[in-house]
Design a protein around this motif. Structure first.
Motif, short mmCIF file in Angstrom:
data_model
loop_
_atom_site.label_atom_id
_atom_site.label_comp_id
_atom_site.label_asym_id
_atom_site.label_seq_id
_atom_site.Cartn_x
_atom_site.Cartn_y
_atom_site.Cartn_z
N VAL A 177 3.26 5.25 -13.30
CA VAL A 177 1.88 5.03 -13.74
C VAL A 177 1.67 3.56 -14.11
N THR A 178 2.66 2.98 -14.78
CA THR A 178 2.57 1.56 -15.16
C THR A 178 2.56 0.67 -13.93
N ILE A 179 3.40 1.00 -12.93
CA ILE A 179 3.42 0.22 -11.68
C ILE A 179 2.06 0.25 -11.01
N LEU A 180 1.47 1.44 -10.91
CA LEU A 180 0.17 1.58 -10.26
C LEU A 180 -0.90 0.81 -11.03
N ALA A 181 -0.87 0.92 -12.36
CA ALA A 181 -1.88 0.24 -13.18
C ALA A 181 -1.71 -1.28 -13.12
N ALA A 182 -0.46 -1.75 -13.20
CA ALA A 182 -0.21 -3.20 -13.21
C ALA A 182 -0.55 -3.83 -11.87
N ASN A 183 -0.05 -3.23 -10.78
CA ASN A 183 -0.36 -3.79 -9.46
C ASN A 183 -1.83 -3.64 -9.11
N GLY A 184 -2.42 -2.52 -9.52
CA GLY A 184 -3.86 -2.34 -9.29
C GLY A 184 -4.68 -3.37 -10.04
N SER A 185 -4.27 -3.69 -11.27
CA SER A 185 -4.97 -4.71 -12.06
C SER A 185 -4.86 -6.09 -11.42
N ILE A 186 -3.67 -6.40 -10.90
CA ILE A 186 -3.48 -7.70 -10.24
C ILE A 186 -4.36 -7.80 -8.99
N MET A 187 -4.37 -6.75 -8.16
CA MET A 187 -5.19 -6.77 -6.95
C MET A 187 -6.68 -6.87 -7.30
N MET A 188 -7.11 -6.15 -8.36
CA MET A 188 -8.51 -6.19 -8.76
C MET A 188 -8.87 -7.56 -9.31
N ALA A 189 -7.97 -8.14 -10.11
CA ALA A 189 -8.23 -9.47 -10.68
C ALA A 189 -8.36 -10.52 -9.59
N ILE A 190 -7.50 -10.46 -8.59
CA ILE A 190 -7.57 -11.42 -7.48
C ILE A 190 -8.83 -11.22 -6.67
N LYS A 191 -9.22 -9.97 -6.47
CA LYS A 191 -10.42 -9.67 -5.69
C LYS A 191 -11.69 -10.14 -6.40
N LEU A 192 -11.76 -9.97 -7.72
CA LEU A 192 -12.99 -10.25 -8.46
C LEU A 192 -13.09 -11.69 -8.97
N SER A 193 -11.96 -12.41 -9.04
CA SER A 193 -11.97 -13.78 -9.55
C SER A 193 -11.99 -14.77 -8.39
N HIS A 194 -13.10 -15.49 -8.24
CA HIS A 194 -13.25 -16.41 -7.10
C HIS A 194 -12.27 -17.57 -7.16
N ASN A 195 -11.87 -17.97 -8.38
CA ASN A 195 -10.91 -19.07 -8.47
C ASN A 195 -9.50 -18.66 -8.02
N LEU A 196 -9.28 -17.37 -7.82
CA LEU A 196 -7.99 -16.89 -7.33
C LEU A 196 -8.01 -16.61 -5.83
N HIS A 197 -9.10 -16.97 -5.17
CA HIS A 197 -9.19 -16.77 -3.71
C HIS A 197 -8.50 -17.95 -3.00
N THR A 198 -7.20 -18.03 -3.22
CA THR A 198 -6.38 -19.08 -2.61
C THR A 198 -5.22 -18.41 -1.86
N PRO A 199 -4.55 -19.15 -0.97
CA PRO A 199 -3.44 -18.54 -0.22
C PRO A 199 -2.36 -17.94 -1.10
N MET A 200 -2.01 -18.61 -2.21
CA MET A 200 -0.94 -18.10 -3.07
C MET A 200 -1.27 -16.71 -3.59
N TYR A 201 -2.51 -16.53 -4.06
CA TYR A 201 -2.90 -15.23 -4.61
C TYR A 201 -3.21 -14.22 -3.51
N PHE A 202 -3.57 -14.69 -2.34
CA PHE A 202 -3.73 -13.79 -1.19
C PHE A 202 -2.40 -13.12 -0.87
N PHE A 203 -1.32 -13.91 -0.84
CA PHE A 203 0.00 -13.35 -0.57
C PHE A 203 0.46 -12.46 -1.73
N LEU A 204 0.14 -12.85 -2.96
CA LEU A 204 0.51 -12.04 -4.12
C LEU A 204 -0.20 -10.68 -4.06
N CYS A 205 -1.46 -10.69 -3.66
CA CYS A 205 -2.21 -9.44 -3.52
C CYS A 205 -1.56 -8.56 -2.45
#
Length: 318
Positions: A34-62
């Motif tokens: 449950v923690t894995i799903l919540a943590a990775n889901g939060s990271i993917m959502m944060a990268i999707k919703l934060s325009h300053n994270l729309h960079t190659p590094m965070y694209f690969f992290l997502c």
């Protein structure tokens, strides 16, 4: 597959040797999942919703977070069911499917981390032309290549394993259809098969690791020549989280898949497998969020938005 086998089902022995710990293991692994799903889901959502994270590094992290989430979904739900079930049987097609998706996603993770190291090298080596060298199109191509190569190698592994003939014992000394415990049940497993599987595993682990190390050799050679201590610190800090994840991932995986195998080592391999199927996907989002200020800010915004959405609903229900 032209599989002439006397066995149509296997028995995933898993943690059956510890009957008194079944419920405790279920609780720990369920909470971790449950923690894995919540943590990775939060990271993917944060990268999707934060325009300053729309960079190659965070694209690969997502992409890495998505791939690791899928890999855990291939293994952990079945493990949880088996911990509470008396029947731990798995059919041969189900076993082959589980092996295909798990190793395809695991190989994909390795190649994504190699792409991330190349991205970091380009950002440090040529920062002025970085956005022209690492474009969105190139990121998508690297991500797609990681998936295609990863699943092609996984297909080769599955075809090699399940074209063997299985007989006599059908008990897999593991909690999922891993390579070594499955091939140990084959009647016609030869040195040639062993070398094919070793070369395929080494190509993924050693090949991607060499690419990562080459990138970091160049990165270090560039950073140590920087005149500014602040610049050196900033360069190393952007790579520290990635290096931590690489060390965890490759350390555990190499120990299991590149060392000589025998039936007495399956128990140790099974315990080690818990680390890269449960612990590593749990640590990765923690490492990236704790060691990255931009990610921390984005996650706080996501959590704040979720809280503002949930609280009015709770008040309305009251």
């Amino acid at each position: 597959m032209d599989n002439q086998t006397a066995v149509t089902t296997f028995l995933l022995w898993g943690f059956s040797s510890f009957p008194d710990l079944q419920h405790l293991l279920f609780a720990v692994i369920f909470f971790s999942h449950v923690t894995i799903l919540a943590a990775n889901g939060s990271i993917m959502m944060a990268i999707k919703l934060s325009h300053n994270l729309h960079t190659p590094m965070y694209f690969f992290l997502c992409g890495l977070s998505f791939s690791e989430t899928c890999a855990t979904m291939v293994i952990i739900p079945r493990m949880l069911v088996d911990l509470l079930s008396l029947s731990k049987t798995i059919s041969l097609p189900e076993c082959a499917t589980q092996m295909f998706f798990f190793f395809g996603l695991a190989a994909n993770n390795c190649f994504i981390m190699a792409a991330m190291s190349y991205d970091r090298y380009t950002a440090i080596h040529n920062p002025l032309n970085y956005h022209m060298l690492i474009t969105g199109s190139i990121c998508c191509q690297l991500m797609m290549a990681s998936f295609l190569v990863g699943f092609f190698i996984s297909l080769c592994i599955v075809m090699t394993v399940f074209n063997l003939s299985f007989c006599d014992s059908r008990i897999i000394q593991h909690f999922f259809c891993d390579i070594s415990p499955v091939v140990s049940l084959a009647c016609d497993y030869t040195f040639i098969h062993e070398m094919i599987l070793f070369v395929l595993s080494a190509f993924v682990l050693v090949g991607s690791f060499i690419l990562i190390m080459i990138s970091y050799v160049f990165i270090v050679s560039i950073v140590v020549k920087m005149p500014s201590a602040k610049g050196r610190y900033k360069a190393f800090s952007t790579c520290s989280s990635h290096l931590s994840v690489v060390s965890i991932h490759y350390g555990f995986a190499s120990f299991v898949y590149l060392k000589p195998k025998n039936s007495e080592s399956f128990h140790d391999d099974m315990l080690m497998a818990v680390t890269y199927t449960v612990l590593t996907p749990l640590l990765n989002p923690i490492v990236y969020s704790l060691r990255n200020k931009e990610m921390q800010i984005a996650l706080k915004k996501v959590i704040g938005n979720i809280s503002r959405f949930i609280l009015p609903l709770q008040r309305g229900n009251r």
